[in-house]
Design an enzyme around this catalytic site. Structure first.
Site, PDB file in Angstrom:
ATOM      1  N   PRO A  89       0.814  -1.220   0.000  1.00 20.23           N
ATOM      2  CA  PRO A  89       0.000   0.000   0.000  1.00 20.23           C
ATOM      3  C   PRO A  89       0.851   1.275   0.000  1.00 20.23           C
ATOM      4  O   PRO A  89       0.344   2.350  -0.285  1.00 20.23           O
ATOM      5  CB  PRO A  89      -0.837  -0.112   1.282  1.00 20.23           C
ATOM      6  CG  PRO A  89      -0.284  -1.244   2.062  1.00 20.23           C
ATOM      7  CD  PRO A  89       0.552  -2.077   1.158  1.00 20.23           C
ATOM      8  N   GLU A 116       2.236  -6.391   8.576  1.00 21.99           N
ATOM      9  CA  GLU A 116       2.304  -4.924   8.543  1.00 21.99           C
ATOM     10  C   GLU A 116       3.247  -4.389   7.473  1.00 21.99           C
ATOM     11  O   GLU A 116       3.302  -3.208   7.228  1.00 21.99           O
ATOM     12  CB  GLU A 116       2.715  -4.335   9.896  1.00 21.99           C
ATOM     13  CG  GLU A 116       1.804  -4.656  11.059  1.00 21.99           C
ATOM     14  CD  GLU A 116       0.334  -4.803  10.737  1.00 21.99           C
ATOM     15  OE1 GLU A 116      -0.151  -5.950  10.789  1.00 21.99           O
ATOM     16  OE2 GLU A 116      -0.323  -3.804  10.443  1.00 21.99           O
ATOM     17  N   ARG A 154      -4.877  -9.540 -20.166  1.00 23.32           N
ATOM     18  CA  ARG A 154      -5.898  -9.260 -21.187  1.00 23.32           C
ATOM     19  C   ARG A 154      -5.383  -8.427 -22.351  1.00 23.32           C
ATOM     20  O   ARG A 154      -6.052  -8.293 -23.358  1.00 23.32           O
ATOM     21  CB  ARG A 154      -7.175  -8.695 -20.570  1.00 23.32           C
ATOM     22  CG  ARG A 154      -7.030  -7.384 -19.874  1.00 23.32           C
ATOM     23  CD  ARG A 154      -8.243  -7.135 -18.977  1.00 23.32           C
ATOM     24  NE  ARG A 154      -9.511  -7.265 -19.678  1.00 23.32           N
ATOM     25  CZ  ARG A 154      -9.961  -6.410 -20.592  1.00 23.32           C
ATOM     26  NH1 ARG A 154      -9.241  -5.372 -20.918  1.00 23.32           N
ATOM     27  NH2 ARG A 154     -11.122  -6.604 -21.171  1.00 23.32           N
ATOM     28  N   ASP A 169     -11.428  -0.674 -24.405  1.00 23.84           N
ATOM     29  CA  ASP A 169     -11.649  -0.481 -22.974  1.00 23.84           C
ATOM     30  C   ASP A 169     -11.526   0.972 -22.557  1.00 23.84           C
ATOM     31  O   ASP A 169     -10.734   1.719 -23.115  1.00 23.84           O
ATOM     32  CB  ASP A 169     -10.597  -1.231 -22.148  1.00 23.84           C
ATOM     33  CG  ASP A 169     -10.754  -2.735 -22.211  1.00 23.84           C
ATOM     34  OD1 ASP A 169     -11.786  -3.195 -22.711  1.00 23.84           O
ATOM     35  OD2 ASP A 169      -9.832  -3.420 -21.746  1.00 23.84           O
TER      36      ASP A 169
HETATM   37 CL1  6GU Z   1      -0.402  -3.736  -3.407  1.00 22.34          CL
HETATM   38  N1  6GU Z   1      -1.118  -4.278  -0.937  1.00 22.34           N
HETATM   39  C1  6GU Z   1      -1.880  -4.103   0.161  1.00 22.34           C
HETATM   40  N2  6GU Z   1      -1.651  -4.840   1.245  1.00 22.34           N
HETATM   41  N3  6GU Z   1      -2.873  -3.227   0.211  1.00 22.34           N
HETATM   42  C2  6GU Z   1      -3.084  -2.514  -0.901  1.00 22.34           C
HETATM   43  C3  6GU Z   1      -2.340  -2.644  -2.063  1.00 22.34           C
HETATM   44  C4  6GU Z   1      -1.330  -3.547  -2.043  1.00 22.34           C
HETATM   45  N4  6GU Z   1      -2.802  -1.784  -2.987  1.00 22.34           N
HETATM   46  C5  6GU Z   1      -3.811  -1.153  -2.400  1.00 22.34           C
HETATM   47  N5  6GU Z   1      -3.973  -1.583  -1.146  1.00 22.34           N
END
Ligand code: 6GU
Length: 228
Positions: A89, A116, A154, A169
């Protein structure tokens, strides 16, 4: 195209890979997917892959001494060095432009985290491209890795039944508009009718209507796309 997935939960990929588009692509050798369990590189006899963070705090951190050997071994067991993506994230937000770039590759390595996060030294040593699929937190990188793979696959010729379907798309090259509404049979359902223009057979008029719907929907739902 070869995908090498490094994860603590290889089982999460099985039903996805068995899905029809994917299994056909694998059968036709358009793609190959190799799953690697990070736990197999854990040094200690308890196969511990995570530990609590230095300095305290909640949760567990993936250990550098199992992730680095795992990625290094997988990386060198291939002809192409490939692109190494770390799903986190904290990564750069992934978009269709990135998808188009990846679709040109022969080999993509996907490193999935859990808990984490990753010990920072994993990034320092391996220099992966850190990517996130959106502004929300998932329990791990596995679902994100599947999203990345799905988007890339895709675009590979011969994977979708209809070669042209991905070029139309939303977000495909140059297209910055959302797709407008689509209809199929029946003509009327619970009093809701298909727009007359789609039934008249005037293709010029249909194209114009679709373009208008597309702009209108984008303006309402994703005005940020019109700014760029
Ligand atoms: Cl790549 N990993 C995690 N754990 N949460 C996320 C993410 C990735 N992308 C958005 N949220």
């Amino acid at each position: 195209m070869l995908f090498e997935i490094m994860t603590l939960f290889p089982g999460m990929f099985e039903s996805y890979l068995a899905e029809s588009v994917l299994s056909r692509a694998i059968e036709r050798k358009r793609i190959e997917v190799r799953l690697h369990n990070i736990r197999d590189w854990a040094e200690n006899k308890h196969h511990k892959v995570d530990a609590s963070p230095y300095g305290g705090g909640p949760g567990m951190v993936l250990k550098v001494d199992c992730v680095v050997p795992c990625v290094e071994e997988v990386r060198k067991n291939g002809k192409e060095s490939g692109r190494l993506l770390m799903l986190t994230p904290q990564g750069k937000r992934f978009n269709q432009h990135d998808v188009e770039g990846l679709a040109q590759e022969k080999r993509i390595l996907l490193l999935c985290g859990r808990y984490e996060g990753f010990d920072e030294r994993i990034s320092q040593i391996l220099q992966p491209e850190e990517i996130s699929i959106g502004d929300y937190v998932l329990n791990g990188g596995e679902v994100a890795a599947m999203a990345v793979m799905d988007a890339v696959i895709r675009l590979i010729p011969g994977v979708l039944g209809d070669e042209f379907s991905s070029s139309l798309d939303s977000f495909s090259r140059g297209n910055r508009f959302l797709e407008g509404p689509q209809y199929t049979r029946p003509r009327e359902y619970r009093g809701l009718e298909v727009p007359e223009v789609l039934l008249e057979g005037n293709h010029g008029k249909i194209s114009l209507w679709r373009a208008e719907m597309s702009v209108e929907r984008t303006r309402k739902r994703r005005p940020d796309l019109l700014d760029s």
